[in-house]
Design an enzyme around this catalytic site. Structure first.
Site, mmCIF file in Angstrom:
data_model
loop_
_atom_site.group_PDB
_atom_site.id
_atom_site.type_symbol
_atom_site.label_atom_id
_atom_site.label_comp_id
_atom_site.label_asym_id
_atom_site.label_seq_id
_atom_site.Cartn_x
_atom_site.Cartn_y
_atom_site.Cartn_z
ATOM 1 N N SER A 148 0.866 -1.191 0.000
ATOM 2 C CA SER A 148 0.000 0.000 0.000
ATOM 3 C C SER A 148 0.891 1.224 0.000
ATOM 4 O O SER A 148 2.043 1.158 0.443
ATOM 5 C CB SER A 148 -0.862 0.016 1.268
ATOM 6 N N TYR A 163 -1.825 -1.087 10.333
ATOM 7 C CA TYR A 163 -1.875 -1.214 8.871
ATOM 8 C C TYR A 163 -0.574 -0.703 8.253
ATOM 9 O O TYR A 163 0.069 -1.390 7.448
ATOM 10 C CB TYR A 163 -3.069 -0.411 8.335
ATOM 11 N N LYS A 167 2.159 -3.060 6.214
ATOM 12 C CA LYS A 167 2.376 -2.862 4.776
ATOM 13 C C LYS A 167 3.850 -2.561 4.487
ATOM 14 O O LYS A 167 4.396 -3.004 3.469
ATOM 15 C CB LYS A 167 1.456 -1.757 4.242
#
Ligand SMILES: NC(=O)c1ccc[n+]([C@@H]2O[C@H](COP(=O)([O-])OP(=O)(O)OC[C@H]3O[C@@H](n4cnc5c(N)ncnc54)[C@H](O)[C@@H]3O)[C@@H](O)[C@H]2O)c1
Length: 258
Positions: A148, A163, A167
């Site tokens: 991402s 998150y 990532k």
């Protein structure tokens, strides 16, 4: 043979985790449109079956659904075995299933942290190494892990430390595998989308109200569409990307460029 012929995936076999919907569904559709047979790997088997049917009807390619919880090592190994048995091989592995929790770090429970790490990072390790073991024996293969833009920047205003950390981990894990396997014919890359219009963003009560703010900050002034990842997915699965390994491919409409 022209470049577009070289980019075709006729005869290639691919799977996409989290392929039932969103970005995974778009990638699987693109791969099948380019000639690959595909397995839709997802914990939501009803949706995966529906997606596999749609792809088979639209493209004429073989498309199967495999119910898998990608955080479970045994299920992951069974999934690889099923792909090889049902599709007749494995050339491209798209490890894409992921999730986001928007919780301030100081309020996040360890269980919440672990849930995100399990799906976004541990499962990518399990799937990449299980696919890698098969591809190493075969002497060829392309692994594409979904990271991402959050691996590169800290999103705002929503808090999402787990998150962002996972990532970033996906990119370094993928680069490490790429180096270990570089001389053995197995390539490993990551794709890093910016904000895209999928369930994860459009139907999240936490994130949906933020879309206008993100769009105001986005150079293109809009979210990406899932199908805008298809070209990159086909490129990375095809032999035209034979010199591409250990790389991260940002597809973020320049969000991280300013
Ligand atoms: N949507 C975005 O803006 C965006 C941006 C950058 C990166 N990403 C990443 O792209 C990937 C796909 O995102 P999306 O927006 O399509 O998400 P989504 O929530 O729409 O789809 C995720 C899919 O993964 C499946 N899944 C969840 N847990 C699973 C498990 N344990 N085992 C197997 N399958 C499981 C779900 O059933 C679902 O089909 C994720 O890794 C996400 O982090 C998304």
């Amino acid at each position: 043979m022209g470049i577009l012929d070289k980019m075709r995936l006729d005869g290639k076999k691919a799977y996409v985790t989290g392929g039932a919907q969103g970005l995974g569904k778009a990638m699987a559709t693109g791969l099948a449109e380019a000639g690959a047979d595909v397995a839709i790997v997802d914990i939501n088997i009803a949706k995966a079956q529906q997606t596999a049917r749609e792809i088979a009807e639209a493209t004429g390619q073989k498309a199967i659904a495999i119910k898998t919880d990608v955080t479970d090592p045994e299920q992951v190994q069974n999934m690889i075995d099923t792909v090889v048995k049902e599709l007749g091989g494995l050339d491209a592995a798209f490890n894409n299933a992921g999730m986001c929790l928007n919780v301030p770090a100081e309020e996040m429970t360890f269980e919440q942290w672990q849930k995100v790490v399990n799906l976004n990072l541990n499962a990518v390790f399990l799937c990449s190494t299980a696919a890698g073991r098969y591809m190493l024996k075969q002497g060829s293969g392309s692994i594409v892990n979904t990271a991402s833009m959050s691996a590169h920047i800290v999103n705002r205003p929503q808090p999402q430390c787990s998150y962002n950390a996972t990532k970033a981990g996906v990119i370094q894990l993928s680069k490490s595998l790429a180096i270990e396997w570089a001389k053995k014919g197995v390539r490993v890359n990551t794709m890093s989308p910016g904000y895209m219009g999928t369930d994860l963003t459009l139907n999240s009560p936490d994130l949906k109200p933020l879309i206008k703010t993100w769009n105001d900050w986005a150079p293109l002034g809009r979210l990406g569409k899932p199908e805008e990842l298809q070209g990159m997915a086909v490129y990375l699965a095809s032999d035209t990307s034979s010199f591409s390994t250990g790389s991260d491919y940002l597809v973020d409409g320049a969000f991280t460029a300013w």
